[in-house]
Design a protein around this motif. Structure first.
Motif, mmCIF file in Angstrom:
data_model
loop_
_atom_site.group_PDB
_atom_site.id
_atom_site.type_symbol
_atom_site.label_atom_id
_atom_site.label_comp_id
_atom_site.label_asym_id
_atom_site.label_seq_id
_atom_site.Cartn_x
_atom_site.Cartn_y
_atom_site.Cartn_z
ATOM 1 N N TRP A 402 0.837 -1.211 0.000
ATOM 2 C CA TRP A 402 0.000 0.000 0.000
ATOM 3 C C TRP A 402 0.869 1.257 0.000
ATOM 4 O O TRP A 402 0.653 2.189 -0.796
ATOM 5 C CB TRP A 402 -0.925 -0.038 1.216
ATOM 6 N N LEU A 403 1.868 1.300 0.860
ATOM 7 C CA LEU A 403 2.729 2.476 0.946
ATOM 8 C C LEU A 403 3.551 2.658 -0.319
ATOM 9 O O LEU A 403 3.874 3.794 -0.697
ATOM 10 C CB LEU A 403 3.650 2.357 2.166
ATOM 11 N N SER A 404 3.896 1.576 -0.988
ATOM 12 C CA SER A 404 4.627 1.695 -2.256
ATOM 13 C C SER A 404 3.757 2.373 -3.312
ATOM 14 O O SER A 404 4.251 3.205 -4.092
ATOM 15 C CB SER A 404 5.068 0.315 -2.746
ATOM 16 N N GLU A 437 -6.278 12.044 -7.949
ATOM 17 C CA GLU A 437 -6.893 10.963 -8.707
ATOM 18 C C GLU A 437 -6.870 9.632 -7.963
ATOM 19 O O GLU A 437 -7.480 8.658 -8.422
ATOM 20 C CB GLU A 437 -6.182 10.808 -10.056
ATOM 21 N N ASN A 438 -6.162 9.578 -6.849
ATOM 22 C CA ASN A 438 -6.115 8.383 -6.000
ATOM 23 C C ASN A 438 -6.491 8.735 -4.570
ATOM 24 O O ASN A 438 -5.942 8.165 -3.616
ATOM 25 C CB ASN A 438 -4.717 7.764 -6.031
ATOM 26 N N LEU A 439 -7.413 9.642 -4.404
ATOM 27 C CA LEU A 439 -7.724 10.170 -3.078
ATOM 28 C C LEU A 439 -8.154 9.081 -2.107
ATOM 29 O O LEU A 439 -7.726 9.062 -0.943
ATOM 30 C CB LEU A 439 -8.825 11.235 -3.203
ATOM 31 N N LEU A 440 -8.990 8.154 -2.551
ATOM 32 C CA LEU A 440 -9.471 7.107 -1.653
ATOM 33 C C LEU A 440 -8.342 6.186 -1.203
ATOM 34 O O LEU A 440 -8.399 5.608 -0.120
ATOM 35 C CB LEU A 440 -10.566 6.283 -2.330
ATOM 36 N N MET A 441 -7.326 6.017 -2.043
ATOM 37 C CA MET A 441 -6.174 5.209 -1.655
ATOM 38 C C MET A 441 -5.499 5.792 -0.413
ATOM 39 O O MET A 441 -4.966 5.060 0.427
ATOM 40 C CB MET A 441 -5.165 5.142 -2.798
ATOM 41 N N TYR A 442 -5.518 7.108 -0.298
ATOM 42 C CA TYR A 442 -4.885 7.776 0.837
ATOM 43 C C TYR A 442 -5.833 7.875 2.031
ATOM 44 O O TYR A 442 -5.439 7.574 3.159
ATOM 45 C CB TYR A 442 -4.437 9.184 0.431
ATOM 46 N N THR A 443 -7.066 8.284 1.786
ATOM 47 C CA THR A 443 -7.950 8.653 2.897
ATOM 48 C C THR A 443 -8.710 7.463 3.471
ATOM 49 O O THR A 443 -8.629 7.182 4.668
ATOM 50 C CB THR A 443 -8.934 9.728 2.424
#
Length: 827
Positions: A402-404, A437-443
């Motif tokens: 995930w962090l990668s 464009e990847n907001l859900l990946m972070y939040t």
């Protein structure tokens, strides 16, 4: 042309099967190399499916094959190097693939072994979105069972290679090997570097005949009518070569079809596993309506009910999928390489018209590889892992994957300048578009991690390190600000309401903005963020802000849990230090009351060691510091939280009972008390409350001597009980000396008992003789050592015994004077 059906096993196939039993591995590979180079494609066509299965194993997992997941250079260096050389992109196996590809052979791959959602949709005659399955589904032949995919040799080889990671996982789990050093892991890395190069172009396949080339897969008429998922996207290959009369005229088109096929196979096999709810969430209302119309039409034609088909599809969607650590590590390797591949995109030209004529298929593929092929399926895969992975340290593999993905700047060709102060580098503004464009990946996944962290034991160094890693990544300068800006864009009032449009047109997969390097200057960033969120979660999704009240409360709970874990680690460390300090030289030779009464004052976490406790404290302290930076937590509030945790533990929690409530049956643990016991914050002292003479025989005692000395002690106590009572009742020195030796004060000492017992009656055993200490191996070794040393000075056993008795009498006299003043008396 379509290849003929496979004939009966030939003499060549029978010979090769016999060699698998009779010849060693290295010799078999050498013979196969010779066969591939010398024989024509017509004869090799019949052995290809068997050869692929013998290498990667059968689809049902019964045949292991070469077991590439467990093949390592340390244990089997010869087989390891031979296997990698044979399966190399320029090796014999790939030359066989290209030789068969030139003849356009096709091979059947059973649909029943595809991932659950894909299998279910194909069985319901609904074509999946991925172009990999288009024009490939075939009806079973007469007498055959089930649907098949008609794949070209390259697709067939890659299907088996990718799915072996899933089918062979049970065999790899039984071996203690390092997944990153296995032959399979190395091959994945090699294939990615070859077909998705970060520098240059894809190496062309070797020419098989003068002037010849490997043709791209040609469109084939569908063998069964299918309902599409709406406007499915076309292949990048087809977009670039649709106008060309000859496939061999454009070498660039041939390089892109292999790259696209490789990536699609990897993503479909490794990331296309999820539950029914996830699958339904991905589908738009338009698609659901098409499926419903199709089912009704089939039902009206056959005058039957579609219930059975729907039930079968439901059963297929709900597959039990548990990814292994090897699976996650391979997906992480894929993510890291795709970041490097995408970041190797050449700078965009100033003129859009120039771009339209000069951009190669590979360059355009780099531009769309993550948003089109990976983002949605990886997000669902991560959600599945976050929700189903066990709460243990093995989650570290998922966490690092995930962090990668969250840090594409780590794999950019331009490296940030090295700083001598080792300060974290600020995240450049150029990555703001990726973050939005990847907001859900972070939040959303961050909130999911918080929920996991709140249920783990943070005293464990491995769990503490995972919290530290996540906090450190999100605390990178400027990252939190860009995430907050992305949330603000999502929450902005919309000029064009996305949910009024069809969700299918909002996903990055079908949006034209990702296929063009010159989006209109009027494009609304807020609309892009909304399209991303609704495209992944559906139009009815209720977004929870990462910097909102709900997530902030979770962070505060985690901060409180970190403070409690720090106090627990400190308590364990102090207890271990006191235990070490109390172990003197003389305590090794004599019993202490805690040993004799069976009390246990330690903790299971004592085994982690002082170094690990120190690391835990460092990780938690830095994690708390990073969380304060990310969420701008109040320092005074954290200080008060730390004080509350310290005051909640009386003397580091060692002299305070767990939280209990009074009841008719005594003390009952509260949920807080259970939490305190589970996490080692407080505990009850477990002590043996019965007669010390009758306690179980210990490992440091001789069982025969214990029984003999107990009988002797019982005879003496029965014979001299009255005399011992008289002596112990005296108030002079003799009485004090007898009380010191013949009574056990710790038996009547008030101790903390189990909360299940409200009143415990103590029993006074009276003065008595106990010789059990003579059955201890330590005591026996002590006496043998004294006698051995005495023999050096020519002192016999009788004289040595007399000296020991005199020395002990002096020691007892001194102890009588000092211990009588605080020793409790019996009543």
């Amino acid at each position: 042309m379509a290849g003929p059906h496979l004939q009966q096993p030939s003499f060549l196939l029978a010979t090769l099967k016999a060699d698998c039993v009779n010849k060693p591995f290295v010799q078999r590979c050498h013979d196969l190399r010779t066969v591939i180079e010398e024989l024509p494609a017509k004869e090799l066509h019949g052995i290809f499916p068997w050869l692929v299965e013998s290498i990667f194993g059968s689809l049902d997992g019964i045949i292991i094959g070469w077991n590439l997941l467990c093949l390592q250079g340390r244990t089997n260096p010869t087989e390891y190097s031979v296997a990698l050389d044979f399966l190399d992109p320029s090796g014999p196996m790939m030359r066989l693939v290209y030789k068969l590809q030139a003849e356009e052979y096709r091979y059947d791959f059973p649909v029943s072994y595809l991932p659950g959602p894909v299998k279910a949709s194909i069985q319901e005659q609904v074509l999946p979105e991925c172009s990999l399955y288009h024009n490939k589904v075939q009806f079973p032949s007469s007498g055959g069972l089930g649907l098949n995919l008609a794949l070209n040799p390259f697709e067939y080889y890659m299907f088996y290679f990718a799915i072996s990671l899933i089918t062979q996982k049970n065999t790899s789990a039984t071996h203690h090997v390092s997944p990153s050093n296995s032959a399979y892991f190395i091959l994945v890395d090699t294939y990615l570097k070859c077909f998705l190069p970060t520098e240059g172009s894809v190496l062309p396949p070797p020419p098989l005949n003068p002037g010849g080339a490997i043709p791209s897969p040609t469109p084939r008429s569908p063998a069964v009518p299918f309902t599409s998922y709406g406007m499915h996207h076309t292949s990048l290959l087809k977009r670039h070569i649709a106008h060309q009369p000859s496939l061999n005229a454009d070498p660039a088109s041939q390089e892109i079809w292999r790259s696209e096929t490789l990536l699609q196979v990897f993503v479909e096999m490794w990331l296309h596993h999820y539950s029914l709810e996830m699958y339904q969430k991905m589908q738009s209302p338009h698609v659901k309506l098409e499926v419903l119309h199709y089912r009704l039409s089939i039902s009206s034609k056959h005058h039957g009910s579609p219930a059975q088909s729907s039930y079968q599809a439901l059963h297929a969607y709900q597959e039990s999928f548990k990814p292994t650590e090897e699976h996650v590590l391979v997906v992480r390797l894929l993510v890291k390489h795709l970041h490097a591949f995408s970041n190797s995109l050449k700078p965009e030209p100033l003129s859009p018209s120039a771009h339209s004529h000069t951009a190669s298929p590979l360059e355009e593929f780099k531009r769309v590889v993550i948003p089109r092929f990976v983002r949605q399926k990886l997000y669902i895969f991560l959600q599945h892992c976050f929700g189903h992975w066990p709460l243990d340290a093995s989650f570290r593999a998922v966490l690092e994957m995930w962090l990668s993905y969250l840090q594409p700047w780590r794999y950019a060709p331009e490296k940030p300048p090295q700083s001598t102060e080792h300060l974290p580098h600020s995240v450049s503004e150029k990555w703001a578009t990726f973050i939005q464009e990847n907001l859900l990946m972070y939040t959303k996944l961050f909130a999911g991690f918080l929920n996991r962290a709140l249920r783990t034991d943070l005293v464990s160094p491995k769990n503490a390190f995972m919290v530290f890693r996540v906090a450190k990544v999100f605390a990178q300068p400027n990252l939190a600000e860009m995430i907050l800006k992305g949330e603000q864009l999502f929450l902005q009032p919309e000029l064009v309401i996305p949910h009024r449009q069809h969700r299918l047109f909002m996903t990055p997969t079908f949006g034209g903005a990702f296929f063009s390097s010159w989006p209109p200057t009027t494009a609304d960033a807020s609309f892009k963020v909304k399209s991303h969120v609704y495209g992944l979660e559906g139009q009815d999704f209720q977004y929870k802000q990462m910097f909102g009240t709900e997530v902030r409360n979770l962070v505060l709970k985690l901060a409180q849990l970190i403070c409690q874990a720090q106090q627990t680690a400190k308590s364990i460390s102090d207890h271990s230090a006191e235990t070490m300090a109390s172990q003197s030289f003389f305590s090794w030779f004599r019993f202490t009351p805690s040993e004799m009464n069976g009390s246990y004052t330690g903790n299971d976490l004592d085994e982690i060691g002082q170094d690990s406790i120190k690391k835990t404290d460092e990780y938690l302290e830095k994690a708390l510091e990073y969380l304060c930076q990310i969420f701008k937590l109040n320092g005074a509030q954290l200080t008060q939280m730390m004080k509350n945790c310290e005051t909640a533990q009386d003397k580091n929690g060692k002299n305070q009972l767990p939280d209990c409530i009074e009841s008719e049956d005594g003390l009952i643990l509260t949920p807080l008390g259970r939490y305190q016991i589970i996490n080692g914050l407080r505990r009850f002292e477990v002590q043996y409350q019965g007669d010390t003479e009758l306690q179980p025989i210990r490992s440091y005692e001789n069982a025969t001597l214990v029984r003999l000395l107990f009988r002797l002690s019982s005879v003496l106590n029965a014979k001299f009980a009255d005399q011992m009572d008289v002596l112990c009742s005296r108030e002079d020195f003799v009485g004090r000396l007898c009380r010191y030796h013949l009574t056990k004060p710790h038996l009547i000492k008030k101790v903390r008992c189990s909360p299940m017992v409200k009143v415990r009656t103590s029993q006074n055993w009276g003065p008595r003789i106990s010789l059990r200490f003579l059955a201890s191996y330590r005591t026996l070794i002590f006496f043998l050592t004294i006698y051995f040393i005495a023999s050096w000075f020519n002192i016999g056993p009788v004289g040595c015994t007399f000296i020991i008795l005199i020395g002990y009498f002096l020691y007892a006299t001194i102890m009588t004077f000092f211990s009588e003043r605080w020793k409790p008396h019996e009543h």
